[in-house]
Design a protein around this motif. Structure first.
Motif, PDB file in Angstrom:
ATOM      1  N   ARG A  62       0.740  -1.370   0.022  1.00 22.32           N
ATOM      2  CA  ARG A  62      -0.184  -0.082  -0.067  1.00 22.32           C
ATOM      3  C   ARG A  62       0.835   1.241  -0.226  1.00 22.32           C
ATOM      4  NH1 ARG A  62      -1.743  -2.482   4.858  1.00 22.32           N
ATOM      5  NH2 ARG A  62      -0.923  -1.537   6.681  1.00 22.32           N
ATOM      6  N   ARG A  63       2.129   1.146   0.645  1.00 23.93           N
ATOM      7  CA  ARG A  63       2.976   2.319   0.524  1.00 23.93           C
ATOM      8  C   ARG A  63       3.238   2.653  -0.779  1.00 23.93           C
ATOM      9  NH1 ARG A  63       6.833   0.040   4.661  1.00 23.93           N
ATOM     10  NH2 ARG A  63       8.380   1.057   3.350  1.00 23.93           N
ATOM     11  N   GLN A  64       3.615   1.396  -1.529  1.00 24.20           N
ATOM     12  CA  GLN A  64       4.332   1.515  -2.982  1.00 24.20           C
ATOM     13  C   GLN A  64       3.069   1.775  -3.917  1.00 24.20           C
ATOM     14  OE1 GLN A  64       7.309   1.835  -3.687  1.00 24.20           O
ATOM     15  NE2 GLN A  64       6.866   1.988  -5.795  1.00 24.20           N
TER      16      GLN A  64
ATOM     17  N   SER B  21      -9.026  14.076   2.771  1.00 25.22           N
ATOM     18  CA  SER B  21      -8.321  13.365   3.526  1.00 25.22           C
ATOM     19  C   SER B  21      -8.048  11.694   3.408  1.00 25.22           C
ATOM     20  CB  SER B  21      -8.930  13.413   5.016  1.00 25.22           C
ATOM     21  OG  SER B  21     -10.204  12.857   5.195  1.00 25.22           O
ATOM     22  N   SER B  22      -9.157  11.203   2.779  1.00 27.35           N
ATOM     23  CA  SER B  22      -9.052   9.840   2.334  1.00 27.35           C
ATOM     24  C   SER B  22      -8.230   9.457   1.326  1.00 27.35           C
ATOM     25  CB  SER B  22     -10.217   9.320   1.854  1.00 27.35           C
ATOM     26  OG  SER B  22     -11.591   9.200   3.055  1.00 27.35           O
TER      27      SER B  22
ATOM     28  N   ALA C 171      -3.314  -3.169  -4.661  1.00 25.96           N
ATOM     29  CA  ALA C 171      -4.214  -2.829  -3.642  1.00 25.96           C
ATOM     30  C   ALA C 171      -4.818  -4.148  -3.368  1.00 25.96           C
ATOM     31  CB  ALA C 171      -5.456  -2.179  -4.542  1.00 25.96           C
ATOM     32  N   ARG C 172      -5.218  -5.078  -3.826  1.00 28.68           N
ATOM     33  CA  ARG C 172      -5.554  -6.572  -3.330  1.00 28.68           C
ATOM     34  C   ARG C 172      -4.440  -7.107  -2.218  1.00 28.68           C
ATOM     35  NH1 ARG C 172      -7.776  -6.460  -8.914  1.00 28.68           N
ATOM     36  NH2 ARG C 172     -10.410  -6.368  -8.783  1.00 28.68           N
ATOM     37  N   GLN C 173      -3.604  -6.922  -2.904  1.00 27.30           N
ATOM     38  CA  GLN C 173      -2.371  -7.818  -1.895  1.00 27.30           C
ATOM     39  C   GLN C 173      -2.134  -6.979  -0.717  1.00 27.30           C
ATOM     40  OE1 GLN C 173      -0.787 -10.265  -2.296  1.00 27.30           O
ATOM     41  NE2 GLN C 173       0.815 -10.222  -0.503  1.00 27.30           N
ATOM     42  N   SER C 174      -2.544  -5.569  -0.704  1.00 30.81           N
ATOM     43  CA  SER C 174      -2.333  -4.862   0.521  1.00 30.81           C
ATOM     44  C   SER C 174      -3.394  -5.260   1.507  1.00 30.81           C
ATOM     45  CB  SER C 174      -2.503  -3.521   0.182  1.00 30.81           C
ATOM     46  OG  SER C 174      -3.611  -3.221   0.120  1.00 30.81           O
ATOM     47  N   ASN C 175      -4.298  -5.766   1.232  1.00 30.22           N
ATOM     48  CA  ASN C 175      -5.272  -6.340   2.153  1.00 30.22           C
ATOM     49  C   ASN C 175      -5.233  -7.893   2.630  1.00 30.22           C
ATOM     50  OD1 ASN C 175      -6.932  -4.183   1.769  1.00 30.22           O
ATOM     51  ND2 ASN C 175      -7.940  -4.751  -0.046  1.00 30.22           N
ATOM     52  N   GLY C 176      -4.070  -8.531   2.004  1.00 33.89           N
ATOM     53  CA  GLY C 176      -3.546  -9.795   2.612  1.00 33.89           C
ATOM     54  C   GLY C 176      -2.804  -9.766   3.654  1.00 33.89           C
TER      55      GLY C 176
ATOM     56  N   GLY D  43      -5.926   1.514   5.929  1.00 31.15           N
ATOM     57  CA  GLY D  43      -5.878   0.086   6.466  1.00 31.15           C
ATOM     58  C   GLY D  43      -6.090  -0.888   5.549  1.00 31.15           C
ATOM     59  N   ARG D  44      -7.499  -0.767   5.114  1.00 28.11           N
ATOM     60  CA  ARG D  44      -7.777  -1.697   3.936  1.00 28.11           C
ATOM     61  C   ARG D  44      -8.632  -0.900   2.768  1.00 28.11           C
ATOM     62  NH1 ARG D  44      -8.462  -6.855   4.891  1.00 28.11           N
ATOM     63  NH2 ARG D  44      -9.824  -7.137   2.957  1.00 28.11           N
ATOM     64  N   ILE D  45      -7.658  -1.070   1.500  1.00 27.30           N
ATOM     65  CA  ILE D  45      -7.961  -0.230   0.282  1.00 27.30           C
ATOM     66  C   ILE D  45      -9.203  -0.765  -0.414  1.00 27.30           C
ATOM     67  CG2 ILE D  45      -6.948   0.504  -1.846  1.00 27.30           C
ATOM     68  CD1 ILE D  45      -4.172  -0.076  -0.406  1.00 27.30           C
ATOM     69  N   LYS D  46     -10.038   0.122  -0.915  1.00 32.50           N
ATOM     70  CA  LYS D  46     -11.346   0.035  -1.466  1.00 32.50           C
ATOM     71  C   LYS D  46     -10.624  -0.250  -2.973  1.00 32.50           C
ATOM     72  CE  LYS D  46     -14.428   1.954   1.565  1.00 32.50           C
ATOM     73  NZ  LYS D  46     -15.369   3.177   1.869  1.00 32.50           N
TER      74      LYS D  46
END
Length: 294
Positions: free
Chosen positions: A10-12, A40-41, A79-84, A51-54
């Motif tokens: 998510r940082r990348q 802000s979002s 984005a999907r990987q960041s939620n793992g 925390g969790r990306i839409k």
């Protein structure tokens, strides 16, 4: 507390989205309005603080910014990987195989420590050295693609050689990397001269681990890179450091847990301590370069 997984993807992703918003000429406020989210979002998304990306927001942003289809697929994969709960480069079809996540992380790092026992580090490679490696690995690739790979590698080196705030690099190179011929003796001679020259830069420390040093840690240690992203005025990390371990079969591994990063720092320090000092390393590089042309 919910485990939101690794912060690396998510940082990348945030870095890429910020870059593409800037390319599109949109301010944070304007882009947020067009995406129908709060500014802000969007700020949190661009700074890896969500925390969790839409996934829908990422897809909409890619469309708004005009991100090419293949890159948009990679961004939504991040984005999907960041939620793992794990962070690997090779994880099914989430991210296209030709999308290099590491280059983006390296471009954001202010400090880089690398140990390369068999190869010259990418940040120091000459064009001919890169070309020889890629021709051996991908003999059927077109000349145009080979040229593109060379140019990408050389562009990465600007992070080290530029005059304004260059990245600091500490590198330990195994003597095997000096002795193993890649391309031709002439290619190696030019490569080692470049190494010696770059080792004189004030932001570069380059050491050679000689054969006689044996195994400083008691075990064989493979190539690794420790990426540091700087410290805030308050004394905390701008981003958590990351250890990158390149893999040819199971995929590239990114470690960010503090105990893993600390373990690699200790390992690197032990290897560095057993290496030649900077001046002796530079002398050896120039000596071996002369041997190749003898």
């Amino acid at each position: 507390m919910q485990d939101t997984g690794s912060t690396v993807p998510r940082r990348q992703l945030g870095r890429y989205l910020l870059d593409w918003r800037t390319r599109a000429g949109l301010t944070l406020v304007t882009a947020a309005e067009l995406l129908d989210i709060s500014h802000s979002s969007l700020h949190r998304l661009e700074h890896g603080q969500t925390g969790r990306i839409k996934i829908g927001q990422v897809e909409a942003a890619c469309e708004l910014y005009g991100v090419p289809e293949e890159l948009a697929a990679a961004f939504t994969g991040l984005a999907r990987q960041s939620n793992g709960k794990s962070w690997w480069h090779e994880f099914g079809d989430l991210i296209p195989r030709d999308f290099d996540v590491y280059v983006g992380l390296e471009s954001a790092a202010v400090g880089i420590a690398t140990f390369q026992p068999e190869l010259i580090p990418g940040l120091f490679q000459t064009g001919d050295y890169v070309r020889a490696l890629n021709r051996a690995a991908f003999p059927n690739a077109s000349e145009e693609l080979q040229d593109a790979w060379v140019q990408l590698k050389l562009r990465r080196q600007h992070r080290v050689t530029r005059k304004h705030r260059p990245a600091s690099v500490s590198a330990v190179i195994g003597e095997a990397a000096l002795r193993r011929i890649n391309g031709s003796p002439k290619v190696m001679a030019v490569q080692l001269r470049k190494l010696a020259d770059m080792s004189t830069l004030p932001n570069v420390e380059l050491r050679v681990l000689p054969f006689r040093a044996g195994f400083p840690t008691g075990l064989w240690v493979g190539p690794c890179v420790i990426l540091d992203f700087g410290i805030t005025p308050a004394g905390s990390p701008v981003e958590p450091p990351v250890v990158f371990i390149e893999g040819s079969t199971v995929g590239n591994l990114y470690l960010e847990k503090p105990h893993d990063v600390e373990r690699y720092h200790r390992t690197y320090d032990r290897i560095r301590q057993r290496s030649l000092d900077a001046v002796s390393s530079r002398n050896l590089l120039r000596q071996v370069a002369k041997e190749y042309l003898a």
